[in-house]
Design a protein around this motif. Structure first.
Motif, short mmCIF file in Angstrom:
data_model
loop_
_atom_site.label_atom_id
_atom_site.label_comp_id
_atom_site.label_asym_id
_atom_site.label_seq_id
_atom_site.Cartn_x
_atom_site.Cartn_y
_atom_site.Cartn_z
N GLY A 1 0.81 -1.21 0.00
CA GLY A 1 0.00 0.00 0.00
C GLY A 1 0.84 1.26 0.00
O GLY A 1 2.03 1.25 -0.33
N THR A 2 0.21 2.34 0.40
CA THR A 2 0.89 3.64 0.43
C THR A 2 1.09 4.10 1.87
O THR A 2 0.46 3.61 2.79
N ASN B 1 8.54 -0.52 4.81
CA ASN B 1 9.44 -0.63 5.95
C ASN B 1 8.82 -0.11 7.25
O ASN B 1 9.54 0.13 8.23
N ALA B 2 7.51 0.05 7.28
CA ALA B 2 6.84 0.54 8.48
C ALA B 2 7.14 -0.32 9.72
O ALA B 2 7.37 0.22 10.80
N PRO B 3 7.12 -1.67 9.61
CA PRO B 3 7.41 -2.49 10.80
C PRO B 3 8.76 -2.18 11.42
O PRO B 3 8.88 -2.06 12.65
N PHE C 1 1.45 7.60 8.64
CA PHE C 1 1.49 6.18 8.30
C PHE C 1 0.08 5.63 8.12
O PHE C 1 -0.84 6.02 8.84
N THR C 2 -0.06 4.72 7.18
CA THR C 2 -1.33 4.02 7.00
C THR C 2 -1.33 2.81 7.92
O THR C 2 -0.55 1.87 7.71
N PHE D 1 0.50 -5.57 9.40
CA PHE D 1 0.41 -4.54 8.37
C PHE D 1 0.00 -5.10 7.01
O PHE D 1 -0.85 -4.53 6.32
N TYR D 2 0.63 -6.22 6.60
CA TYR D 2 0.52 -6.64 5.21
C TYR D 2 -0.15 -8.00 4.99
O TYR D 2 -0.48 -8.34 3.85
#
Length: 396
Positions: free
Chosen positions: A197-198, A204-206, A270-271, A351-352
């Motif tokens: 996603g965006t 790399n959010a985690p 952040f989403t 997240f994913y």
């Protein structure tokens, strides 16, 4: 007084060299990171066709053989891709959801049929599907996508050349439609699975969220440890009471940091898949990390801070990379056990992979870290004081 007669001055070159070597080792993962045995699935769904003079012909089998040949190395090193043959697309998608593969190559059931049609006046292009498991790891999935695309391009060129050579021998001209299809006989349809996603720091959010959590747990554990040292404890019961108070303070810090980092992430942009799931996961992870650090310091003293600082510096650049790109030392001796990596993996599933706050493998590892650390911290209440130990040694 001569400075060079001081022990610290004499040891300074050695100590500085040791520190430089230790921190230089953190660069090992960034030196020529090349994939080794990147797991990618391949499905040959081709049903084949009956050819009068040859019997059943399966072009899919030939392509799989060609792909394996292209992937082999001649120098004895591990290949870039570790091909895993899977019987169906459905099983592949299940494997992608379970993070077994970085991507997949799906050969269609009508591959041989369409291959044969390329020699006729009514040709049909071959549609090969590429599945890219974005959520598993951005770097790894990008590499998988590039390598799979390159493989399809090679197959496309080979098929194009082969069909044209056959047609030149047998026909004097071809139709416009044939020319159009034969210019690109194999079409690659790329699909991103478990998309990042965006507004997720390019997937790399985690890692981005777990890094401040780890540093916060280290600082929080140090502050609580220093406060704990000032308490007056005369026996094991009073020590256990202080440890219980330490745990209560750890729980409070966990909620503050867990929800605080999540709020900051949302405020920054952040989403988040689910605010509460992310916040509670970070809360649990913080508490387990906090107890781990506290338990180690309760046994080895303030020097334990250096251990966890080194863990941060060594693993900070590793946890965002696919293990298949890491050198053997980094993969076996650092990546395989660092707590930060499990923290990031658990966030990645939230997240994913739409796992939510569940008892995933990373979550179970983190909880076991917390349980064992809690036991070690509790047992430290029965550790004799240094004064008592010193007196016993003196009496002997």
């Amino acid at each position: 007084m001569n400075l060079f007669k001081q022990k610290q001055a004499i040891l300074a070159p050695l100590l500085v060299l040791v520190v430089a070597i230790i921190f230089s080792l953190t660069l090992a993962s960034s030196v020529n990171p090349t994939p080794k045995n990147l797991p990618i699935a391949i499905v040959n769904g081709d049903q084949g066709i009956q050819v009068p003079s040859k019997g059943n012909v399966n072009i899919g089998d030939m392509m799989v053989s060609k792909i394996n040949k292209l992937s082999k190395t001649n120098n004895g090193e591990k290949p870039a891709i570790k091909w895993i043959q899977v019987s169906s697309e459905e099983k592949v998608r299940k494997g992608l959801d379970d993070q077994k593969y970085y991507g997949a190559l799906i050969l269609p059931s009508d591959l041989s049929k369409n291959q044969a049609s390329l020699k006729t006046a009514n040709p049909s292009p071959i549609a090969i599907k590429i599945l890219v498991n974005q959520g598993k790891n951005t770097t790894g999935s990008t590499m998988a996508s590039q390598m799979l695309t390159h493989i399809v391009e090679n197959l496309n060129l080979t098929t194009h050349t082969q069909i044209f050579n056959e047609l030149k021998k047998n026909v004097s001209s071809i139709s416009v439609k044939q020319a159009e299809v034969l210019s690109n006989p194999i079409v690659a349809n790329i699909e991103n699975v478990n998309a990042i996603g965006t507004h997720t720091a390019n997937g790399n959010a985690p890692v981005t969220l777990i890094t401040p959590l780890w540093m916060s747990s280290l600082i929080g554990a140090v502050i609580v440890f220093l406060a704990k040292k000032k308490t007056q404890t005369s026996n094991s019961i009073s020590k256990l009471k202080v440890i219980f108070e330490q745990l209560i303070l750890g729980v409070i810090l966990s909620f503050i940091i867990g929800f605080g980092i999540t709020l900051m992430a949302k405020w920054i942009g952040f989403t988040l898949p689910n605010f509460l799931d992310v916040a509670l996961y970070l809360t649990i992870a913080y508490f387990c990390f906090h107890i781990l650090i506290s338990a180690v310091m309760s046994w080895v003293g303030f020097g334990g801070v250096g251990i966890f600082a080194l863990i941060f510096f060594f693993s900070g650049s590793l946890i965002g990379m696919p293990k298949e790109l890491l050198p053997a030392f980094s993969k076996d001796w650092i990546y395989s056990w660092v707590p930060m990596r499990f923290g990031a993996d658990g966030l990645r599933e939230i997240f994913y992979f739409d796992k939510g706050l569940s008892m995933s493998h990373p979550m179970s590892i983190i909880l076991w870290i917390g349980i064992i650390s809690l036991l070690a911290l509790s047992l430290s209440a029965f550790k004799p004081k240094k004064e008592v130990v010193n007196q016993a040694v003196t009496m002997k």
